[in-house]
Design a protein around this motif. Structure first.
Motif, PDB file in Angstrom:
ATOM      1  N   LEU A 113       0.835  -1.189   0.000  1.00 25.00           N
ATOM      2  CA  LEU A 113       0.000   0.000   0.000  1.00 25.00           C
ATOM      3  C   LEU A 113       0.868   1.236   0.000  1.00 25.00           C
ATOM      4  O   LEU A 113       1.877   1.290   0.673  1.00 25.00           O
ATOM      5  CB  LEU A 113      -0.850   0.045   1.266  1.00 25.00           C
ATOM      6  N   GLN A 114       0.443   2.210  -0.722  1.00 26.83           N
ATOM      7  CA  GLN A 114       1.058   3.514  -0.628  1.00 26.83           C
ATOM      8  C   GLN A 114      -0.057   4.489  -0.303  1.00 26.83           C
ATOM      9  O   GLN A 114      -1.105   4.466  -0.930  1.00 26.83           O
ATOM     10  CB  GLN A 114       1.753   3.896  -1.926  1.00 26.83           C
ATOM     11  N   TYR A 115       0.154   5.286   0.701  1.00 23.73           N
ATOM     12  CA  TYR A 115      -0.854   6.232   1.138  1.00 23.73           C
ATOM     13  C   TYR A 115      -0.295   7.622   1.077  1.00 23.73           C
ATOM     14  O   TYR A 115       0.864   7.848   1.377  1.00 23.73           O
ATOM     15  CB  TYR A 115      -1.257   5.950   2.585  1.00 23.73           C
ATOM     16  N   ILE A 116      -1.141   8.549   0.718  1.00 26.45           N
ATOM     17  CA  ILE A 116      -0.726   9.932   0.677  1.00 26.45           C
ATOM     18  C   ILE A 116      -1.681  10.742   1.523  1.00 26.45           C
ATOM     19  O   ILE A 116      -2.889  10.657   1.351  1.00 26.45           O
ATOM     20  CB  ILE A 116      -0.721  10.472  -0.760  1.00 26.45           C
ATOM     21  N   CYS A 117      -1.130  11.538   2.437  1.00 24.46           N
ATOM     22  CA  CYS A 117      -1.934  12.474   3.211  1.00 24.46           C
ATOM     23  C   CYS A 117      -1.696  13.852   2.652  1.00 24.46           C
ATOM     24  O   CYS A 117      -0.557  14.263   2.505  1.00 24.46           O
ATOM     25  CB  CYS A 117      -1.505  12.487   4.676  1.00 24.46           C
ATOM     26  N   GLU A 118      -2.746  14.530   2.350  1.00 28.40           N
ATOM     27  CA  GLU A 118      -2.609  15.889   1.860  1.00 28.40           C
ATOM     28  C   GLU A 118      -3.287  16.828   2.832  1.00 28.40           C
ATOM     29  O   GLU A 118      -4.453  16.674   3.153  1.00 28.40           O
ATOM     30  CB  GLU A 118      -3.251  16.044   0.482  1.00 28.40           C
ATOM     31  N   LYS A 119      -2.539  17.810   3.268  1.00 27.64           N
ATOM     32  CA  LYS A 119      -3.076  18.824   4.155  1.00 27.64           C
ATOM     33  C   LYS A 119      -3.808  19.847   3.294  1.00 27.64           C
ATOM     34  O   LYS A 119      -3.267  20.353   2.328  1.00 27.64           O
ATOM     35  CB  LYS A 119      -1.918  19.453   4.916  1.00 27.64           C
ATOM     36  N   LYS A 169       3.992   0.285   0.528  1.00 25.21           N
ATOM     37  CA  LYS A 169       3.373  -0.994   0.875  1.00 25.21           C
ATOM     38  C   LYS A 169       4.047  -1.529   2.141  1.00 25.21           C
ATOM     39  O   LYS A 169       5.265  -1.464   2.272  1.00 25.21           O
ATOM     40  CB  LYS A 169       3.557  -1.953  -0.291  1.00 25.21           C
ATOM     41  N   GLU A 170       3.270  -2.035   3.056  1.00 21.03           N
ATOM     42  CA  GLU A 170       3.792  -2.464   4.352  1.00 21.03           C
ATOM     43  C   GLU A 170       4.926  -3.480   4.222  1.00 21.03           C
ATOM     44  O   GLU A 170       5.886  -3.453   4.976  1.00 21.03           O
ATOM     45  CB  GLU A 170       2.660  -3.035   5.212  1.00 21.03           C
ATOM     46  N   THR A 171       4.843  -4.365   3.242  1.00 26.04           N
ATOM     47  CA  THR A 171       5.858  -5.418   3.091  1.00 26.04           C
ATOM     48  C   THR A 171       7.058  -5.003   2.263  1.00 26.04           C
ATOM     49  O   THR A 171       8.101  -5.640   2.341  1.00 26.04           O
ATOM     50  CB  THR A 171       5.235  -6.673   2.444  1.00 26.04           C
ATOM     51  N   LYS A 172       6.944  -3.931   1.461  1.00 26.38           N
ATOM     52  CA  LYS A 172       8.028  -3.544   0.552  1.00 26.38           C
ATOM     53  C   LYS A 172       8.492  -2.103   0.703  1.00 26.38           C
ATOM     54  O   LYS A 172       9.597  -1.768   0.315  1.00 26.38           O
ATOM     55  CB  LYS A 172       7.592  -3.742  -0.903  1.00 26.38           C
ATOM     56  N   GLY A 173       7.637  -1.237   1.168  1.00 24.99           N
ATOM     57  CA  GLY A 173       7.980   0.175   1.221  1.00 24.99           C
ATOM     58  C   GLY A 173       7.785   0.840  -0.131  1.00 24.99           C
ATOM     59  O   GLY A 173       7.280   0.235  -1.077  1.00 24.99           O
ATOM     60  N   LEU A 174       8.203   2.079  -0.207  1.00 21.27           N
ATOM     61  CA  LEU A 174       8.107   2.834  -1.456  1.00 21.27           C
ATOM     62  C   LEU A 174       9.178   2.389  -2.438  1.00 21.27           C
ATOM     63  O   LEU A 174      10.245   1.923  -2.029  1.00 21.27           O
ATOM     64  CB  LEU A 174       8.285   4.329  -1.176  1.00 21.27           C
ATOM     65  N   PRO A 175       8.936   2.568  -3.730  1.00 25.72           N
ATOM     66  CA  PRO A 175       9.975   2.251  -4.718  1.00 25.72           C
ATOM     67  C   PRO A 175      11.237   3.074  -4.451  1.00 25.72           C
ATOM     68  O   PRO A 175      11.156   4.282  -4.194  1.00 25.72           O
ATOM     69  CB  PRO A 175       9.336   2.652  -6.052  1.00 25.72           C
ATOM     70  N   GLU A 176      12.380   2.412  -4.497  1.00 24.30           N
ATOM     71  CA  GLU A 176      13.635   3.095  -4.167  1.00 24.30           C
ATOM     72  C   GLU A 176      13.953   4.248  -5.102  1.00 24.30           C
ATOM     73  O   GLU A 176      14.528   5.245  -4.675  1.00 24.30           O
ATOM     74  CB  GLU A 176      14.775   2.088  -4.103  1.00 24.30           C
ATOM     75  N   ASP A 177      13.578   4.132  -6.390  1.00 24.74           N
ATOM     76  CA  ASP A 177      13.845   5.235  -7.312  1.00 24.74           C
ATOM     77  C   ASP A 177      13.062   6.484  -6.920  1.00 24.74           C
ATOM     78  O   ASP A 177      13.552   7.604  -7.050  1.00 24.74           O
ATOM     79  CB  ASP A 177      13.572   4.837  -8.763  1.00 24.74           C
ATOM     80  N   LEU A 178      11.863   6.303  -6.393  1.00 21.82           N
ATOM     81  CA  LEU A 178      11.067   7.428  -5.916  1.00 21.82           C
ATOM     82  C   LEU A 178      11.714   8.062  -4.682  1.00 21.82           C
ATOM     83  O   LEU A 178      11.815   9.285  -4.578  1.00 21.82           O
ATOM     84  CB  LEU A 178       9.653   6.947  -5.596  1.00 21.82           C
ATOM     85  N   LEU A 179      12.175   7.216  -3.760  1.00 22.92           N
ATOM     86  CA  LEU A 179      12.855   7.724  -2.562  1.00 22.92           C
ATOM     87  C   LEU A 179      14.127   8.479  -2.934  1.00 22.92           C
ATOM     88  O   LEU A 179      14.404   9.546  -2.388  1.00 22.92           O
ATOM     89  CB  LEU A 179      13.198   6.574  -1.614  1.00 22.92           C
ATOM     90  N   GLN A 180      14.900   7.928  -3.844  1.00 18.55           N
ATOM     91  CA  GLN A 180      16.151   8.581  -4.248  1.00 18.55           C
ATOM     92  C   GLN A 180      15.891   9.909  -4.942  1.00 18.55           C
ATOM     93  O   GLN A 180      16.614  10.883  -4.731  1.00 18.55           O
ATOM     94  CB  GLN A 180      16.969   7.655  -5.135  1.00 18.55           C
ATOM     95  N   LYS A 181      14.850   9.959  -5.762  1.00 19.05           N
ATOM     96  CA  LYS A 181      14.529  11.190  -6.483  1.00 19.05           C
ATOM     97  C   LYS A 181      14.146  12.318  -5.519  1.00 19.05           C
ATOM     98  O   LYS A 181      14.471  13.476  -5.751  1.00 19.05           O
ATOM     99  CB  LYS A 181      13.388  10.926  -7.468  1.00 19.05           C
ATOM    100  N   TYR A 182      13.471  11.961  -4.430  1.00 16.94           N
ATOM    101  CA  TYR A 182      12.986  12.965  -3.479  1.00 16.94           C
ATOM    102  C   TYR A 182      13.584  12.747  -2.087  1.00 16.94           C
ATOM    103  O   TYR A 182      12.911  12.971  -1.080  1.00 16.94           O
ATOM    104  CB  TYR A 182      11.455  12.909  -3.421  1.00 16.94           C
ATOM    105  N   ILE A 183      14.842  12.367  -2.019  1.00 13.89           N
ATOM    106  CA  ILE A 183      15.488  11.984  -0.753  1.00 13.89           C
ATOM    107  C   ILE A 183      15.387  13.073   0.323  1.00 13.89           C
ATOM    108  O   ILE A 183      15.248  12.767   1.498  1.00 13.89           O
ATOM    109  CB  ILE A 183      16.958  11.543  -0.975  1.00 13.89           C
TER     110      ILE A 183
END
Length: 189
Positions: free
Chosen positions: A1-7, A131-145
């Motif tokens: 799962l990927q969740y986004i909270c928007e204020k 996603k609880e078992t995998k986390g976010l895609p690493e390329d996404l994390l690296q792009k927005y580290i």
């Protein structure tokens, strides 16, 4: 799962400062039916309803949103929930561009503590959860580290339950704006 909270925009609607939460089930190409994801989604939906957040569901989902166990997790809050659906994570990111929406990425691999961010200075904030078992895609994390955030925990354990993580960060965002629009003290007695 990927969740986004928007204020939400506090100048237009101060009572809905935290306005949107999005869910993306990363199960492309299989018939993923993990009950924990349905329960997490139901619990997150309940958090959204109670805080006035909008739930974004990003397809493909591994279950139907009318599934009994999903609704049971959200109890009787589904009719109080504002839901928007998206065809894919990419279409969601195209519509809500991270560069334009103060997007943060929650991960155990993150570089900043979630409570160190001053969310109150933004008109809108998104927090993306993997996603609880995998986390976010690493390329996404690296792009927005520089926009990655984590909840502190012992380094020998993998992660918190996903719906707990969403609630913790959601309430930190709300705490920073003094729980604007929420009833802080019960009027029961």
């Amino acid at each position: 799962l990927q969740y986004i909270c928007e204020k939400g925009n506090k100048s237009e609607n101060p009572g809905k400062y935290l306005e949107k939460v999005a869910a993306y089930l990363s199960n492309i190409g299989n018939s993923y039916k993990d009950i924990s994801d349905r329960k997490n989604t139901g619990n997150i939906a309940r958090t959204c309803a109670i805080t006035g957040a909008k739930l974004h569901l990003i397809h493909p989902l591994g279950f139907k949103i009318d599934d009994k166990s999903l609704k049971r997790s959200g109890l009787d809050y589904w009719d109080k929930l504002d839901i928007e659906e998206h065809d894919s994570l990419q279409s969601f990111l195209n519509k809500y561009k991270p560069e334009e929406n103060n997007m943060f990425f929650a991960s155990t691999k993150a570089t900043h503590c979630y409570s160190d961010v001053d969310y109150s200075k933004f008109d809108e904030v998104f927090v993306l959860y993997g996603k609880e078992t995998k986390g976010l895609p690493e390329d996404l994390l690296q792009k927005y580290i520089e926009n990655t955030i984590r909840i502190p925990m012992r380094n020998t354990l993998r992660s918190l339950n996903l719906s707990n993580s969403v609630a913790i960060i959601t309430y930190e965002i709300l705490r920073q704006i003094n729980f604007n629009g929420l009833q802080e003290i019960s009027d029961y007695f």
